[in-house]
Each structure stands twice: as C-alpha cells, then as structure tokens.
Design an enzyme around this catalytic site. Structure first.
Site, PDB file in Angstrom:
ATOM      1  N   ARG A  10     -63.356   4.824  83.469  1.00  0.00           N
ATOM      2  CA  ARG A  10     -64.712   5.318  83.708  1.00  0.00           C
ATOM      3  C   ARG A  10     -64.869   5.887  85.123  1.00  0.00           C
ATOM      4  O   ARG A  10     -65.627   6.833  85.342  1.00  0.00           O
ATOM      5  CB  ARG A  10     -65.728   4.195  83.472  1.00  0.00           C
ATOM      6  CG  ARG A  10     -65.839   3.782  82.010  1.00  0.00           C
ATOM      7  CD  ARG A  10     -66.856   2.663  81.818  1.00  0.00           C
ATOM      8  NE  ARG A  10     -68.199   3.092  82.158  1.00  0.00           N
ATOM      9  CZ  ARG A  10     -69.020   3.712  81.314  1.00  0.00           C
ATOM     10  NH1 ARG A  10     -68.619   3.994  80.072  1.00  0.00           N
ATOM     11  NH2 ARG A  10     -70.238   4.056  81.678  1.00  0.00           N
ATOM     12  N   SER A  60     -85.358   7.616  79.734  1.00  0.00           N
ATOM     13  CA  SER A  60     -84.677   6.446  80.295  1.00  0.00           C
ATOM     14  C   SER A  60     -85.295   5.976  81.617  1.00  0.00           C
ATOM     15  O   SER A  60     -84.595   5.757  82.602  1.00  0.00           O
ATOM     16  CB  SER A  60     -83.177   6.741  80.474  1.00  0.00           C
ATOM     17  OG  SER A  60     -82.564   6.955  79.228  1.00  0.00           O
ATOM     18  N   ASP A 105     -75.675  12.344  82.400  1.00  0.00           N
ATOM     19  CA  ASP A 105     -75.186  11.393  81.403  1.00  0.00           C
ATOM     20  C   ASP A 105     -73.853  11.859  80.839  1.00  0.00           C
ATOM     21  O   ASP A 105     -73.601  13.058  80.715  1.00  0.00           O
ATOM     22  CB  ASP A 105     -76.216  11.280  80.272  1.00  0.00           C
ATOM     23  CG  ASP A 105     -76.084   9.995  79.485  1.00  0.00           C
ATOM     24  OD1 ASP A 105     -75.224   9.160  79.834  1.00  0.00           O
ATOM     25  OD2 ASP A 105     -76.839   9.829  78.508  1.00  0.00           O
ATOM     26  N   ASN A 132     -78.771   0.019  85.457  1.00  0.00           N
ATOM     27  CA  ASN A 132     -77.323   0.165  85.652  1.00  0.00           C
ATOM     28  C   ASN A 132     -76.695  -1.021  86.370  1.00  0.00           C
ATOM     29  O   ASN A 132     -75.459  -1.170  86.358  1.00  0.00           O
ATOM     30  CB  ASN A 132     -77.008   1.447  86.426  1.00  0.00           C
ATOM     31  CG  ASN A 132     -77.189   2.708  85.607  1.00  0.00           C
ATOM     32  OD1 ASN A 132     -77.401   3.785  86.150  1.00  0.00           O
ATOM     33  ND2 ASN A 132     -77.120   2.596  84.289  1.00  0.00           N
ATOM     34  N   ASN A 157     -70.541  10.617  81.801  1.00  0.00           N
ATOM     35  CA  ASN A 157     -69.305  10.476  82.582  1.00  0.00           C
ATOM     36  C   ASN A 157     -68.290   9.561  81.890  1.00  0.00           C
ATOM     37  O   ASN A 157     -67.099   9.868  81.813  1.00  0.00           O
ATOM     38  CB  ASN A 157     -69.603   9.913  83.970  1.00  0.00           C
ATOM     39  CG  ASN A 157     -70.352  10.889  84.849  1.00  0.00           C
ATOM     40  OD1 ASN A 157     -70.439  12.069  84.555  1.00  0.00           O
ATOM     41  ND2 ASN A 157     -70.901  10.391  85.945  1.00  0.00           N
ATOM     42  N   GLY A 158     -68.775   8.433  81.388  1.00  0.00           N
ATOM     43  CA  GLY A 158     -67.889   7.469  80.754  1.00  0.00           C
ATOM     44  C   GLY A 158     -67.264   8.011  79.479  1.00  0.00           C
ATOM     45  O   GLY A 158     -66.063   7.833  79.228  1.00  0.00           O
ATOM     46  N   ARG A 159     -68.082   8.686  78.646  1.00  0.00           N
ATOM     47  CA  ARG A 159     -67.567   9.237  77.395  1.00  0.00           C
ATOM     48  C   ARG A 159     -66.583  10.376  77.660  1.00  0.00           C
ATOM     49  O   ARG A 159     -65.594  10.543  76.943  1.00  0.00           O
ATOM     50  CB  ARG A 159     -68.735   9.711  76.526  1.00  0.00           C
ATOM     51  CG  ARG A 159     -69.428   8.572  75.780  1.00  0.00           C
ATOM     52  CD  ARG A 159     -70.711   9.019  75.128  1.00  0.00           C
ATOM     53  NE  ARG A 159     -71.792   9.119  76.112  1.00  0.00           N
ATOM     54  CZ  ARG A 159     -72.986   9.640  75.836  1.00  0.00           C
ATOM     55  NH1 ARG A 159     -73.229  10.133  74.641  1.00  0.00           N
ATOM     56  NH2 ARG A 159     -73.920   9.674  76.764  1.00  0.00           N
ATOM     57  N   TRP A 160     -66.863  11.158  78.702  1.00  0.00           N
ATOM     58  CA  TRP A 160     -65.934  12.237  79.097  1.00  0.00           C
ATOM     59  C   TRP A 160     -64.572  11.638  79.439  1.00  0.00           C
ATOM     60  O   TRP A 160     -63.531  12.153  79.008  1.00  0.00           O
ATOM     61  CB  TRP A 160     -66.517  12.976  80.292  1.00  0.00           C
ATOM     62  CG  TRP A 160     -65.687  14.118  80.815  1.00  0.00           C
ATOM     63  CD1 TRP A 160     -65.774  15.435  80.445  1.00  0.00           C
ATOM     64  CD2 TRP A 160     -64.657  14.046  81.809  1.00  0.00           C
ATOM     65  NE1 TRP A 160     -64.854  16.186  81.151  1.00  0.00           N
ATOM     66  CE2 TRP A 160     -64.152  15.355  81.988  1.00  0.00           C
ATOM     67  CE3 TRP A 160     -64.101  13.009  82.558  1.00  0.00           C
ATOM     68  CZ2 TRP A 160     -63.134  15.649  82.896  1.00  0.00           C
ATOM     69  CZ3 TRP A 160     -63.085  13.278  83.454  1.00  0.00           C
ATOM     70  CH2 TRP A 160     -62.602  14.600  83.623  1.00  0.00           C
TER      71      TRP A 160
END
Length: 243
Positions: free
Chosen positions: A34, A197, A21, A69, A23-26
């Site tokens: 993204r 999840s 979990d 997803n 990747n997008g926030r990184w």
C-alpha cells in the site's frame, strides 16, 4: 492556482477540492504494498498542482487523511506520515515557484511531532504568498469541524459576545477552518466511489461533483482536463432559474 496560469475562463472553477481515493487498490493490482500506492499518489498530487497552474485554478484542497483513517494499521499510518514529511521537503520549491500558500485543516495536534514541525515551517514560509492556496486536510472530519464551530458560537452567546438571534449561515462559515477560503466550485473523487466521506459537508452545499473510475495514482492531465470540461458544461443556478 496562480498568476502564471496559461488558460483562464469564466467556466474554470476557482476552487477545486479532491477526495484522493484508490492508492491501495492501485498498488494491489500491481502486486505492490500500500505504501507504493501512496507514493504514486503523491506524484499525482504534483501533477494536479501543475494542472491547477495551467488552468488558472487558484484554490486546491486535498483530502489526504481523515479522522477515520486513524483506524488503519500503525504501519500504514507511519508510512503515510513519513511520505507527508518527504513531500513537504521535496515540493517546497514548487510552492515557492508558484507563490502558493500552504494551509492545513483538521486536527494537526494529532499528527506526529516531526510532521507537525515540518508543516508549521512550510506554513510560515509560505504565509506571504498570494497567488494560490494549497489546503491539505489532515486528520480532518467535517462533522468534527462543524461541531467545533457550533461550540465556539455557543460559547460566544454564553459570554454575551453574540446574540443567539444573530447567528446566521455567515456566522457558522466564519467559525469553520475554511473561513478564509471560498467554497469549492468542483469536488472530484477518484476510484469510482460516489460519496463525500465526511469531507467539506457545509462548504459543498453548491459544489459540482465529478466522479472518475481512475485510481488516484492514475489521475493525470487527461483526467484533470476532462473534469474541467465537464464543469464547464454545467449550469450553476444556485436554486434559481436561468434568464
């Protein structure tokens, strides 16, 4: 993850499962798209496979793409699928080197045809490897998996192949997509979230959990070693009392 491991002990998990979990926030923190985060996440996968070799972890299961997803934007899904194909092309020699068998769980039929083809080729090529297993969960949802298992068992009961009274926990386990794998000993989740999840709900019954605030692209050697060290400190009693 193979006989080449340099460190092994009773305190080392045999099977690690990871919810990758962040990747997008990184990427967002760095002002990147993204897809850049997903590419950095793929590098973290390679580091993790190497660390499994180092610590003697034979089974690694990665939650790469959930059934939920599919709700993401078509462009992000397309980028993820392209990255998966590139990963298979690029990392095939690593699977050969360490004699790791590739396994896929989830609804592989929902994946784009070119990706399915690459996956099927990689699965066939590595089918005889016995030093480790890399399982990738793609279009995977644990509730879907359990529902499919229950339907298959119900069909056998209806057809007279199985008596309802004989259905046991082992029966359900044997009908899951992970039937040939041991249950995970350790489940790791990155990026500060603390939930499953819809991942390996049945299989995680007695797993230990390790949560880290590090985003998945930043999950490196130190984080992996910290997870192993924390696992070694746990007492796994399975509901019993230590003597």
């Amino acid at each position: 993850m193979s006989d080449h491991a340099t460190t092994t002990s009773a305190a080392t998990p045999q099977h690690i499962a990871i919810i990758m979990d962040g990747n997008g926030r990184w990427a967002q923190q760095r002002g990147l798209g993204r897809s850049a985060g997903h590419r950095a996440g793929a590098d973290a996968v390679v580091r993790t496979i190497e660390n499994c070799q180092k610590f003697g972890v034979k089974y690694l299961t990665l939650y790469a793409f959930s059934t939920e997803n599919w709700k993401r934007s078509p462009s992000e899904i397309a980028a993820l699928m392209q990255l998966l194909g590139e990963f298979l092309d690029k990392q095939s020699p690593m699977l050969d080197k360490y004699r790791i068998r590739l396994k896929i769980i989830g609804e592989m039929e929902r994946l784009p045809a070119p990706v399915r083809k690459k996956l099927q080729e990689a699965i066939a090529k590595s089918a005889h490897y016995d030093a480790g297993v890399l399982t990738i969960a793609l279009s995977y949802g644990s509730r879907n998996e359990i529902t499919a298992a229950v339907k298959a068992i119900a069909q056998k009961v209806q057809d007279g192949q199985l008596k309802a009274a004989d259905v046991s926990e082992e029966t359900i386990t044997e009908h899951l997509q992970t039937a040939d794998l041991p249950d995970p000993d350790l489940i790791i989740r990155s990026a500060g979230e603390q939930r499953l999840s819809n991942f390996l709900l049945w299989q995680a019954s007695y797993a230990e959990f390790y949560f880290t605030t590090a985003f998945w692209p930043d999950f490196g050697d130190d984080e992996f070693a910290a997870a192993i060290a924390e696992y070694a400190r746990r007492q796994r009693r399975y509901g019993g009392v230590p003597s």
